[in-house]
Scaffold this motif. Structure first.
Motif, mmCIF file in Angstrom:
data_model
loop_
_atom_site.group_PDB
_atom_site.id
_atom_site.type_symbol
_atom_site.label_atom_id
_atom_site.label_comp_id
_atom_site.label_asym_id
_atom_site.label_seq_id
_atom_site.Cartn_x
_atom_site.Cartn_y
_atom_site.Cartn_z
ATOM 1 N N UNK A 28 0.824 -1.205 0.000
ATOM 2 C CA UNK A 28 0.000 0.000 0.000
ATOM 3 C C UNK A 28 0.859 1.256 0.000
ATOM 4 N N UNK A 29 2.046 1.173 0.585
ATOM 5 C CA UNK A 29 2.930 2.337 0.620
ATOM 6 C C UNK A 29 3.313 2.781 -0.783
ATOM 7 N N UNK A 30 3.222 1.866 -1.762
ATOM 8 C CA UNK A 30 3.602 2.201 -3.131
ATOM 9 C C UNK A 30 2.390 2.550 -3.984
ATOM 10 N N UNK A 31 1.353 1.692 -3.967
ATOM 11 C CA UNK A 31 0.267 1.916 -4.926
ATOM 12 C C UNK A 31 -0.759 2.935 -4.456
ATOM 13 N N UNK A 115 1.301 8.953 3.236
ATOM 14 C CA UNK A 115 1.718 7.803 4.036
ATOM 15 C C UNK A 115 0.619 7.463 5.015
ATOM 16 N N UNK A 116 0.371 6.176 5.171
ATOM 17 C CA UNK A 116 -0.606 5.722 6.152
ATOM 18 C C UNK A 116 0.109 5.368 7.450
ATOM 19 N N UNK A 117 -0.462 5.791 8.555
ATOM 20 C CA UNK A 117 0.119 5.515 9.870
ATOM 21 C C UNK A 117 -0.884 4.720 10.688
ATOM 22 N N UNK A 135 3.420 13.322 14.825
ATOM 23 C CA UNK A 135 2.205 12.794 14.182
ATOM 24 C C UNK A 135 1.641 13.869 13.268
ATOM 25 N N UNK A 136 1.060 13.426 12.169
ATOM 26 C CA UNK A 136 0.436 14.369 11.260
ATOM 27 C C UNK A 136 -0.882 14.841 11.851
ATOM 28 N N UNK A 217 -7.473 14.768 -1.017
ATOM 29 C CA UNK A 217 -7.811 16.087 -0.457
ATOM 30 C C UNK A 217 -7.094 16.294 0.877
ATOM 31 N N UNK A 218 -7.103 15.263 1.719
ATOM 32 C CA UNK A 218 -6.408 15.364 3.003
ATOM 33 C C UNK A 218 -4.917 15.590 2.802
ATOM 34 N N UNK A 219 -4.330 14.883 1.853
ATOM 35 C CA UNK A 219 -2.889 15.028 1.636
ATOM 36 C C UNK A 219 -2.537 16.439 1.174
ATOM 37 N N UNK A 220 -3.321 17.018 0.270
ATOM 38 C CA UNK A 220 -3.041 18.379 -0.183
ATOM 39 C C UNK A 220 -3.303 19.395 0.918
#
Length: 266
Positions: A28-31, A115-117, A135-136, A217-220
């Motif tokens: 998942x970290x890649x795709x 990135x997923x945590x 933490x984000x 949207x969250x990432x941006x």
């Protein structure tokens, strides 16, 4: 007689589907970042396609003004023939391509930082509470900063991302609808094939938005918030103005012309 030892039982084996799911979950970290990048790129391309005719009309107006200026004098009159219809079309296509690539640079590249945590374990909760573990920020913290310290980048970048993500999801849904309808209408008839195609299109639209749309949207929003926090003060307000000027017209085109959500229900 000594008691017999309990029989050794092998642990229950998981199903093949579960094994494959766990194996793919390790990537998942890649795709996931690539999926977010692709969604934004498709949405930006759909929005840019709707601006081709407008850019051609703009180039025609500029060329007409140029022809009117140089056509007044005999010396410069031959310059009227410099820009042909074919050249004007190429100029408009080049402008659309440059605009699209610039919007991809502004909106799609931050998606690669997704990135997923995992949620903190109970033993690590005290570290999070004391602020010792990075933490984000959550949706609530980001929204609070947007309200308390609003900047163009904090507001316009996520909204533009949401618009192009919706346009990208609609493009995927249209592709599925057309493919299913053309493939099944001879077998099932026009009516049944149309209903099936619309149902699958709506499912694809919702699925893309649920799995990828909110994440991009969250990432941006995280990227815009981090950039504004680094600058601070008036610098945060000026940060990203050029990028916002690039993506806002495309976002408007994405919502108005490239997101026919109701067409899947009619």
């Amino acid at each position: 007689m000594p008691p017999r030892p309990p029989p050794v039982t092998s642990p229950p084996s998981s199903s093949f589907v579960a094994d494959v799911s766990r194996f793919l979950g390790g990537f998942r970290w890649a795709f996931m970042p690539l999926g977010l990048l692709a969604l934004v790129a498709v949405g930006v391309h759909s929005a840019a396609d709707t601006l081709d005719d407008r850019l051609v009309a703009l180039v025609d107006r500029v060329d007409a003004s140029f022809d009117g200026l140089v056509g007044r004098y005999d010396v410069t009159a031959p310059m009227v023939e410099w820009v042909s219809l074919e050249l004007r079309t190429r100029i408009a296509r080049g402008l659309a391509l440059a605009w699209e690539l610039a919007a991809d640079l502004v909106l799609a590249l931050p998606a690669l930082g997704y990135r997923e945590t995992r949620a903190p374990a109970p033993a690590e909760a005290w570290r999070m509470a004391m602020g010792n573990a990075p933490a984000r920020p959550s949706w609530r913290a980001l929204w609070a900063r947007c309200v308390r310290r609003p900047t163009p980048m904090r507001w316009l970048r996520p909204l533009a991302t949401a618009a192009v993500a919706l346009a990208g999801a609609c493009a995927v849904a249209r592709l599925i609808q057309g493919t299913v309808y053309l493939s099944w209408r001879e077998l099932m008839g026009d009516g049944a094939a149309d209903v099936l195609a619309r149902g699958l299109a709506v499912g694809a639209l919702v699925g893309v938005l649920v799995t990828l749309g909110w994440r991009v949207v969250l990432r941006n929003l995280q990227h815009a918030d981090a950039a504004c926090e680094v600058e601070g003060g008036k610098g945060a307000f000026r940060r990203g103005l050029l990028g916002c000027a690039v993506v806002v017209p495309l976002a408007v085109a994405a919502v108005v012309d490239a997101s026919p959500v109701l067409s899947f229900l009619r």
